[in-house]
Motif scaffolding. Structure first.
Motif, mmCIF file in Angstrom:
data_model
loop_
_atom_site.group_PDB
_atom_site.id
_atom_site.type_symbol
_atom_site.label_atom_id
_atom_site.label_comp_id
_atom_site.label_asym_id
_atom_site.label_seq_id
_atom_site.Cartn_x
_atom_site.Cartn_y
_atom_site.Cartn_z
ATOM 1 N N TRP A 1 -13.252 -16.029 1.429
ATOM 2 C CA TRP A 1 -13.473 -16.055 2.867
ATOM 3 C C TRP A 1 -12.263 -16.720 3.511
ATOM 4 N N LEU A 2 -11.748 -16.104 4.557
ATOM 5 C CA LEU A 2 -10.574 -16.597 5.261
ATOM 6 C C LEU A 2 -10.845 -16.580 6.764
ATOM 7 N N HIS A 3 -10.080 -17.380 7.490
ATOM 8 C CA HIS A 3 -10.290 -17.457 8.936
ATOM 9 C C HIS A 3 -9.648 -16.284 9.683
ATOM 10 N N ARG A 4 -8.505 -15.811 9.195
ATOM 11 C CA ARG A 4 -7.782 -14.740 9.885
ATOM 12 C C ARG A 4 -7.252 -13.746 8.864
ATOM 13 N N MET A 5 -7.019 -12.509 9.311
ATOM 14 C CA MET A 5 -6.519 -11.495 8.401
ATOM 15 C C MET A 5 -5.170 -11.886 7.805
ATOM 16 N N GLU A 6 -4.315 -12.498 8.599
ATOM 17 C CA GLU A 6 -2.992 -12.856 8.091
ATOM 18 C C GLU A 6 -3.053 -13.938 7.018
ATOM 19 N N ASP A 7 -4.174 -14.655 6.934
ATOM 20 C CA ASP A 7 -4.319 -15.663 5.877
ATOM 21 C C ASP A 7 -4.353 -15.031 4.490
ATOM 22 N N LEU A 8 -4.684 -13.738 4.425
ATOM 23 C CA LEU A 8 -4.723 -13.069 3.125
ATOM 24 C C LEU A 8 -3.328 -12.978 2.517
ATOM 25 N N ASP A 9 -2.298 -12.828 3.361
ATOM 26 C CA ASP A 9 -0.923 -12.816 2.845
ATOM 27 C C ASP A 9 -0.606 -14.124 2.143
ATOM 28 N N GLY A 10 -0.927 -15.228 2.805
ATOM 29 C CA GLY A 10 -0.645 -16.534 2.216
ATOM 30 C C GLY A 10 -1.426 -16.762 0.939
ATOM 31 N N PHE A 11 -2.686 -16.304 0.912
ATOM 32 C CA PHE A 11 -3.495 -16.491 -0.280
ATOM 33 C C PHE A 11 -2.912 -15.706 -1.451
ATOM 34 N N GLU A 12 -2.517 -14.457 -1.202
ATOM 35 C CA GLU A 12 -1.945 -13.654 -2.288
ATOM 36 C C GLU A 12 -0.593 -14.205 -2.735
ATOM 37 N N GLU A 13 0.195 -14.735 -1.803
ATOM 38 C CA GLU A 13 1.463 -15.361 -2.178
ATOM 39 C C GLU A 13 1.216 -16.562 -3.084
ATOM 40 N N HIS A 14 0.169 -17.330 -2.771
ATOM 41 C CA HIS A 14 -0.192 -18.482 -3.606
ATOM 42 C C HIS A 14 -0.587 -18.025 -5.009
ATOM 43 N N LEU A 15 -1.355 -16.929 -5.094
ATOM 44 C CA LEU A 15 -1.724 -16.403 -6.406
ATOM 45 C C LEU A 15 -0.491 -15.970 -7.193
ATOM 46 N N ALA A 16 0.419 -15.271 -6.503
ATOM 47 C CA ALA A 16 1.617 -14.767 -7.187
ATOM 48 C C ALA A 16 2.483 -15.916 -7.699
ATOM 49 N N ALA A 17 2.596 -16.992 -6.897
ATOM 50 C CA ALA A 17 3.425 -18.122 -7.296
ATOM 51 C C ALA A 17 2.766 -18.959 -8.387
ATOM 52 N N GLY A 18 1.448 -19.119 -8.277
ATOM 53 C CA GLY A 18 0.762 -19.993 -9.219
ATOM 54 C C GLY A 18 0.384 -19.336 -10.521
ATOM 55 N N PHE A 19 0.284 -18.000 -10.503
ATOM 56 C CA PHE A 19 -0.171 -17.288 -11.687
ATOM 57 C C PHE A 19 0.729 -16.085 -11.943
ATOM 58 N N PRO A 20 1.979 -16.338 -12.365
ATOM 59 C CA PRO A 20 2.910 -15.239 -12.617
ATOM 60 C C PRO A 20 2.333 -14.276 -13.658
ATOM 61 N N GLY A 21 2.526 -13.011 -13.406
ATOM 62 C CA GLY A 21 2.002 -12.008 -14.319
ATOM 63 C C GLY A 21 0.629 -11.501 -13.946
ATOM 64 N N THR A 22 -0.059 -12.229 -13.055
ATOM 65 C CA THR A 22 -1.346 -11.756 -12.551
ATOM 66 C C THR A 22 -1.083 -10.759 -11.424
ATOM 67 N N ARG A 23 -1.633 -9.574 -11.550
ATOM 68 C CA ARG A 23 -1.312 -8.500 -10.620
ATOM 69 C C ARG A 23 -2.555 -8.096 -9.823
ATOM 70 N N VAL A 24 -2.394 -7.938 -8.504
ATOM 71 C CA VAL A 24 -3.472 -7.451 -7.654
ATOM 72 C C VAL A 24 -3.489 -5.927 -7.740
ATOM 73 N N ILE A 25 -4.540 -5.391 -8.345
ATOM 74 C CA ILE A 25 -4.663 -3.949 -8.481
ATOM 75 C C ILE A 25 -5.185 -3.315 -7.201
ATOM 76 N N ASP A 26 -6.129 -3.992 -6.560
ATOM 77 C CA ASP A 26 -6.720 -3.442 -5.339
ATOM 78 C C ASP A 26 -7.246 -4.592 -4.505
ATOM 79 N N ARG A 27 -7.399 -4.340 -3.231
ATOM 80 C CA ARG A 27 -7.949 -5.337 -2.317
ATOM 81 C C ARG A 27 -8.837 -4.631 -1.304
#
Length: 340
Positions: A282-308
């Motif tokens: 759950w996020l407050h704004r749609m643009e917050d999803l960019d930041g969340f996915e960036e955090h995932l990419a930085a914190g968990f290298p090799g983890t790939r988002v297949i779909d959203r």
């Protein structure tokens, strides 16, 4: 909010407190929140009456689980015929096995959370009772492997750390099989974890003291969870998203555990699908999803988002039927009556 019953900071603090201690006495909570007990009682009554907040008490599987009808779970995608989505949601909402209904973006109109006694029974539920509904064009099933986190641990974060400590510790958790009497009590508490012991005693035909002990024992059981829910749009969460992740199998447990601790996470579950990990946030704004996915990419290298997928609307959440704006309108019990 667009009406005369807004959710303010005191309301959010009240809900957060009830997320932590569902049956805390109003007098004790009044001291923590520094709000009169009668005011808290009136506020909670209004939140419930207006469908802005409610309780869900429900069984959860786990090690040693010997409970009722929930040994298998899955996400089920449902494609609907053009214009049929709302009618399909209304039909699905009446089904006990369908615990959640999310209206989603992408090639499917709906995503369901379905629970059943076994994988075979769940497959039959989908094939015979969901896929055949008028307006359904196709379904796809993604079976749960392991639930890492579910939304009972999600918090509003409206209370200060000092206030959270002042609520005091809950009862020590135990792990006991759920008997017939437990399941009947669970049915009563399903839509209202604060149901008075006097009402429970009248329904179960026992003394108030016996009912009080039974309630306390049930809610301390690790096979039972309690959520104090809130209408997410009214509380400021405008975006709900489901991310399907591909994680190296050797890292799946560690990555899933770490991701599950992020405060945005409502659900984290490993699945048998092209993706092996699904998280809901759950996020407050749609643009917050960019930041969340960036955090995932930085914190968990090799983890790939297949779909959203974005969920603009929930039709049902843990048995509670919801309006398009997220307010509760009714409840479909997921525990069958004792007589079948």
């Amino acid at each position: 909010m667009h009406d005369s019953c807004p959710v303010d900071e005191t309301d959010l603090s009240l809900v957060h407190a009830l997320q932590i201690r569902p049956r805390i006495a109003w007098a004790r909570l009044a001291r923590v929140l520094e709000v009169d007990a009668s005011t808290l009682t009136r506020r909670w009554a209004r939140l419930e009456r207006d469908g802005l907040a409610w309780f869900s008490t429900y069984p959860v599987a786990g090690p040693g689980w010997t409970g009722h009808d929930w040994h298998a779970g899955a996400f089920v995608e449902v494609e609907c015929l053009a214009g049929a989505r709302d009618a399909v949601m209304a039909r699905l909402a009446r089904r006990r096995a369908v615990w959640n209904i999310d209206a989603t973006s992408g090639r499917r109109e709906l995503m369901l959370t379905v629970l059943a006694p076994s994988i075979l029974a769940l497959d039959e539920e989908v094939a015979a009772d969901i896929a055949t509904l008028p307006g359904v064009r196709a379904t796809r099933t993604h079976f749960f492997r392991r639930i890492i986190r579910e939304a009972a641990s999600w918090r509003l974060d409206s209370l200060s750390p000092a206030q959270q400590r002042a609520l005091g510790p809950g009862d020590a958790r135990t792990r006991q099989p759920l008997g017939t009497r437990d399941l009947e009590l669970l049915r009563l508490l399903g839509p209202d974890a604060r149901l008075p012991a006097t009402a429970v005693a009248a329904r179960l035909g026992c003394s108030v003291s016996t009912a009080s002990r039974a309630i306390r024992r049930l809610l301390a059981n690790e096979h039972v969870s309690v959520r104090c829910e809130v209408a997410h749009h009214a509380a400021g969460w405008q975006v709900a998203a489901t991310l399907w992740l591909d994680v190296a199998q050797r890292e799946l447990t560690s990555v899933a555990t770490a991701i599950s601790r992020l405060p945005e996470i409502r659900l984290c579950v490993t699945v048998g699908s092209a993706a092996n990990l699904v998280v809901q946030v759950w996020l407050h704004r749609m643009e917050d999803l960019d930041g969340f996915e960036e955090h995932l990419a930085a914190g968990f290298p090799g983890t790939r988002v297949i779909d959203r997928w974005i969920t603009p609307r929930f039709g049902k959440r843990l048995g509670h039927v919801l309006r398009p704006d997220g307010r509760r309108t009714g409840f479909v019990p997921f525990v069958a009556p004792a007589d079948g």
